[in-house]
Design a protein around this motif. Structure first.
Motif, PDB file in Angstrom:
ATOM      1  N   ASP A 262     -19.154   7.799   9.975  1.00  0.00           N
ATOM      2  CA  ASP A 262     -20.565   8.156  10.124  1.00  0.00           C
ATOM      3  C   ASP A 262     -21.400   7.195   9.282  1.00  0.00           C
ATOM      4  O   ASP A 262     -21.551   7.388   8.075  1.00  0.00           O
ATOM      5  CB  ASP A 262     -20.781   9.605   9.670  1.00  0.00           C
ATOM      6  CG  ASP A 262     -22.195  10.098   9.913  1.00  0.00           C
ATOM      7  OD1 ASP A 262     -23.062   9.282  10.267  1.00  0.00           O
ATOM      8  OD2 ASP A 262     -22.440  11.307   9.739  1.00  0.00           O
ATOM      9  N   ASN A 263     -21.949   6.181   9.910  1.00  0.00           N
ATOM     10  CA  ASN A 263     -22.693   5.169   9.157  1.00  0.00           C
ATOM     11  C   ASN A 263     -24.122   5.596   8.831  1.00  0.00           C
ATOM     12  O   ASN A 263     -24.897   4.802   8.289  1.00  0.00           O
ATOM     13  CB  ASN A 263     -22.693   3.824   9.901  1.00  0.00           C
ATOM     14  CG  ASN A 263     -23.393   3.911  11.261  1.00  0.00           C
ATOM     15  OD1 ASN A 263     -24.013   4.913  11.606  1.00  0.00           O
ATOM     16  ND2 ASN A 263     -23.283   2.849  12.034  1.00  0.00           N
ATOM     17  N   LEU A 264     -24.465   6.843   9.132  1.00  0.00           N
ATOM     18  CA  LEU A 264     -25.809   7.332   8.818  1.00  0.00           C
ATOM     19  C   LEU A 264     -25.886   8.033   7.467  1.00  0.00           C
ATOM     20  O   LEU A 264     -26.976   8.365   6.997  1.00  0.00           O
ATOM     21  CB  LEU A 264     -26.285   8.296   9.917  1.00  0.00           C
ATOM     22  CG  LEU A 264     -26.447   7.688  11.316  1.00  0.00           C
ATOM     23  CD1 LEU A 264     -26.921   8.755  12.297  1.00  0.00           C
ATOM     24  CD2 LEU A 264     -27.416   6.512  11.301  1.00  0.00           C
ATOM     25  N   VAL A 265     -24.741   8.263   6.828  1.00  0.00           N
ATOM     26  CA  VAL A 265     -24.777   8.942   5.530  1.00  0.00           C
ATOM     27  C   VAL A 265     -25.278   7.977   4.456  1.00  0.00           C
ATOM     28  O   VAL A 265     -25.211   6.750   4.614  1.00  0.00           O
ATOM     29  CB  VAL A 265     -23.386   9.493   5.130  1.00  0.00           C
ATOM     30  CG1 VAL A 265     -22.855  10.429   6.190  1.00  0.00           C
ATOM     31  CG2 VAL A 265     -22.398   8.364   4.861  1.00  0.00           C
ATOM     32  N   ASP A 266     -25.778   8.543   3.365  1.00  0.00           N
ATOM     33  CA  ASP A 266     -26.225   7.751   2.224  1.00  0.00           C
ATOM     34  C   ASP A 266     -24.998   7.431   1.371  1.00  0.00           C
ATOM     35  O   ASP A 266     -24.440   8.328   0.740  1.00  0.00           O
ATOM     36  CB  ASP A 266     -27.252   8.553   1.413  1.00  0.00           C
ATOM     37  CG  ASP A 266     -27.829   7.775   0.242  1.00  0.00           C
ATOM     38  OD1 ASP A 266     -27.083   6.990  -0.373  1.00  0.00           O
ATOM     39  OD2 ASP A 266     -29.007   7.980  -0.075  1.00  0.00           O
ATOM     40  N   PRO A 267     -24.568   6.171   1.337  1.00  0.00           N
ATOM     41  CA  PRO A 267     -23.318   5.862   0.628  1.00  0.00           C
ATOM     42  C   PRO A 267     -23.377   6.158  -0.864  1.00  0.00           C
ATOM     43  O   PRO A 267     -22.376   6.559  -1.453  1.00  0.00           O
ATOM     44  CB  PRO A 267     -23.121   4.365   0.894  1.00  0.00           C
ATOM     45  CG  PRO A 267     -24.455   3.850   1.317  1.00  0.00           C
ATOM     46  CD  PRO A 267     -25.155   4.980   1.987  1.00  0.00           C
ATOM     47  N   GLU A 268     -24.535   5.984  -1.482  1.00  0.00           N
ATOM     48  CA  GLU A 268     -24.647   6.250  -2.916  1.00  0.00           C
ATOM     49  C   GLU A 268     -24.493   7.739  -3.206  1.00  0.00           C
ATOM     50  O   GLU A 268     -23.744   8.138  -4.117  1.00  0.00           O
ATOM     51  CB  GLU A 268     -25.995   5.753  -3.433  1.00  0.00           C
ATOM     52  CG  GLU A 268     -26.170   5.931  -4.930  1.00  0.00           C
ATOM     53  CD  GLU A 268     -27.480   5.368  -5.444  1.00  0.00           C
ATOM     54  OE1 GLU A 268     -27.807   5.614  -6.634  1.00  0.00           O
ATOM     55  OE2 GLU A 268     -28.191   4.689  -4.669  1.00  0.00           O
ATOM     56  N   ILE A 269     -25.187   8.563  -2.420  1.00  0.00           N
ATOM     57  CA  ILE A 269     -25.102  10.012  -2.614  1.00  0.00           C
ATOM     58  C   ILE A 269     -23.694  10.508  -2.320  1.00  0.00           C
ATOM     59  O   ILE A 269     -23.124  11.317  -3.076  1.00  0.00           O
ATOM     60  CB  ILE A 269     -26.120  10.748  -1.718  1.00  0.00           C
ATOM     61  CG1 ILE A 269     -27.544  10.534  -2.249  1.00  0.00           C
ATOM     62  CG2 ILE A 269     -25.809  12.239  -1.634  1.00  0.00           C
ATOM     63  CD1 ILE A 269     -27.833  11.240  -3.549  1.00  0.00           C
ATOM     64  N   GLU A 270     -23.104  10.040  -1.232  1.00  0.00           N
ATOM     65  CA  GLU A 270     -21.799  10.572  -0.838  1.00  0.00           C
ATOM     66  C   GLU A 270     -20.683  10.072  -1.742  1.00  0.00           C
ATOM     67  O   GLU A 270     -19.688  10.769  -1.926  1.00  0.00           O
ATOM     68  CB  GLU A 270     -21.517  10.267   0.630  1.00  0.00           C
ATOM     69  CG  GLU A 270     -22.490  10.955   1.582  1.00  0.00           C
ATOM     70  CD  GLU A 270     -22.713  12.424   1.262  1.00  0.00           C
ATOM     71  OE1 GLU A 270     -21.767  13.122   0.839  1.00  0.00           O
ATOM     72  OE2 GLU A 270     -23.850  12.905   1.417  1.00  0.00           O
ATOM     73  N   ARG A 271     -20.833   8.899  -2.316  1.00  0.00           N
ATOM     74  CA  ARG A 271     -19.858   8.465  -3.318  1.00  0.00           C
ATOM     75  C   ARG A 271     -19.941   9.368  -4.546  1.00  0.00           C
ATOM     76  O   ARG A 271     -18.906   9.777  -5.101  1.00  0.00           O
ATOM     77  CB  ARG A 271     -20.100   7.009  -3.717  1.00  0.00           C
ATOM     78  CG  ARG A 271     -19.006   6.452  -4.631  1.00  0.00           C
ATOM     79  CD  ARG A 271     -19.343   5.055  -5.121  1.00  0.00           C
ATOM     80  NE  ARG A 271     -18.208   4.470  -5.825  1.00  0.00           N
ATOM     81  CZ  ARG A 271     -17.355   3.607  -5.305  1.00  0.00           C
ATOM     82  NH1 ARG A 271     -17.495   3.207  -4.054  1.00  0.00           N
ATOM     83  NH2 ARG A 271     -16.344   3.143  -6.021  1.00  0.00           N
ATOM     84  N   ALA A 272     -21.163   9.700  -4.950  1.00  0.00           N
ATOM     85  CA  ALA A 272     -21.340  10.603  -6.091  1.00  0.00           C
ATOM     86  C   ALA A 272     -20.798  11.990  -5.765  1.00  0.00           C
ATOM     87  O   ALA A 272     -20.192  12.649  -6.617  1.00  0.00           O
ATOM     88  CB  ALA A 272     -22.817  10.683  -6.467  1.00  0.00           C
TER      89      ALA A 272
END
Length: 342
Positions: A262-272
């Motif tokens: 899902d390339n629509l997620v926020d990578p910074e938020i989801e990594r956190a």
């Protein structure tokens, strides 16, 4: 003639080689929209760990960790990522129909009451005379009466307001409510999205610290899959275990898998969020002894009693109805060590 010979060769190879065996289709539901905490399943998919085990896994987004149970019970899905407490509830009411947990991932619960430090609520006794808000039917809300009884809170002195989950943090920030019944892994990041500092400006009354030592999300499978294809269940557990251990050591690979799905997620938020799950929900001390994926039967039995009290269940299912460890790899293959990569 060449076509016939080629067909015969394929037929022989199919009979002799597992590589030509038809893969088992597995319909899998996540607990919610794509999140960093889904990494073990998405990495197992993207890196081909499911395929190596002879599984053709199709993953869909979910509608809530409790809804995973009803989706599986309804026959739309074979397996999913969901809440063991929802299994307990359904197993009590419909014995033999509820899915079974086969790999426990969140060995600590995300259930909590969060309050702004500006509210002056410093202890659970301070809930009295205040207003707490939450979504009706969530475990945190439903289990609050048990929380109150265990901790000497007079629940008749606590006002409770029902609201949609997406309104909890905004209403708390505005001061419309004094605190909220939440899932930590969701609310923490909702507060960040609302330009709040969840660590510095909020108090978190986590249920596990107040006598509510519950388990939460993990890999569950349908009764039909258990009965009809136990080899596929074992294969899925092996793939998820392999991916879980890899995620704990390599969040870069985990995020690649999440973004590929899902390339629509926020990578910074989801990594956190992934790091939050690894360090706050998947690191119970018992895992050092029993390994990731397993649980302690006595603790699960206590959890069943707590859930039964909170949900008013007339029947207490046995722990064996809720969790099946027979598909777990040996404990030495499930040693869990988190290495956070920033």
């Amino acid at each position: 003639m060449r076509h016939s010979l080629f067909g015969a060769a394929i037929a022989i190879a199919t009979a002799l080689s597992p590589a030509f065996a038809q893969a088992t289709d597995i319909r899998f539901t996540l607990g919610w929209k794509t999140q960093g905490s889904d990494a073990p399943f998405l990495l197992a998919l993207s890196k081909g760990y499911f395929a190596e085990e002879g599984l053709n896994v199709t993953i869909d987004q979910g509608e809530g960790s409790a809804a995973t149970v009803t989706r599986i019970m309804g026959g739309a899905y074979d397996a999913g990522f969901g809440d063991i407490n929802a299994i307990i509830q359904n197993a009590a009411q419909r014995p033999g129909e509820a899915p079974v947990m086969v790999y426990q991932l969140w060995n600590r619960p995300p259930f909590a009451i969060v309050t702004p430090k500006s509210s002056g609520i410093e202890t659970v006794a301070d809930f009295e005379g205040r207003t707490l808000g939450g979504a009706q039917g969530t475990p945190t809300t439903r289990l609050f009466p048990v929380f109150a009884e265990l901790n000497g809170v007079d629940i008749t002195k606590v006002s409770q307001e029902n609201m949609a989950p997406n309104l909890q943090e905004p209403m708390m920030i505005r001061g419309d409510i004094d605190g909220a019944f939440v899932f930590t892994i969701t609310s923490w990041f909702n507060l960040i999205a609302n330009r709040q500092d969840p660590a510095a400006d909020y108090n978190w009354f986590q249920f596990e610290d107040y006598g509510m030592d519950l388990y939460s999300n993990g890999l569950m499978v349908s009764q039909a899959l258990l009965a009809e294809n136990p080899d596929a269940v074992a294969a899925m557990v092996r793939a998820v275990n392999r991916a879980t251990l890899e995620v704990a050591k390599d969040q870069d690979a985990a995020m690649e898998a999440i973004m590929a799905f899902d390339n629509l997620v926020d990578p910074e938020i989801e990594r956190a969020r992934l790091n939050f799950a690894l360090t706050n929900l998947m690191n119970a001390p018992e895992a050092d002894e029993i390994g990731m994926g397993d649980l302690v039967d006595e603790r699960l039995t206590r959890s069943i009693e707590i859930v039964a009290q909170g949900y008013g269940l007339e029947r207490l299912p046995d722990a064996s109805e809720i969790f099946d460890r027979s598909f777990l790899p040996p404990v030495e293959e499930r040693r869990f060590a988190v290495e956070i990569m920033n």
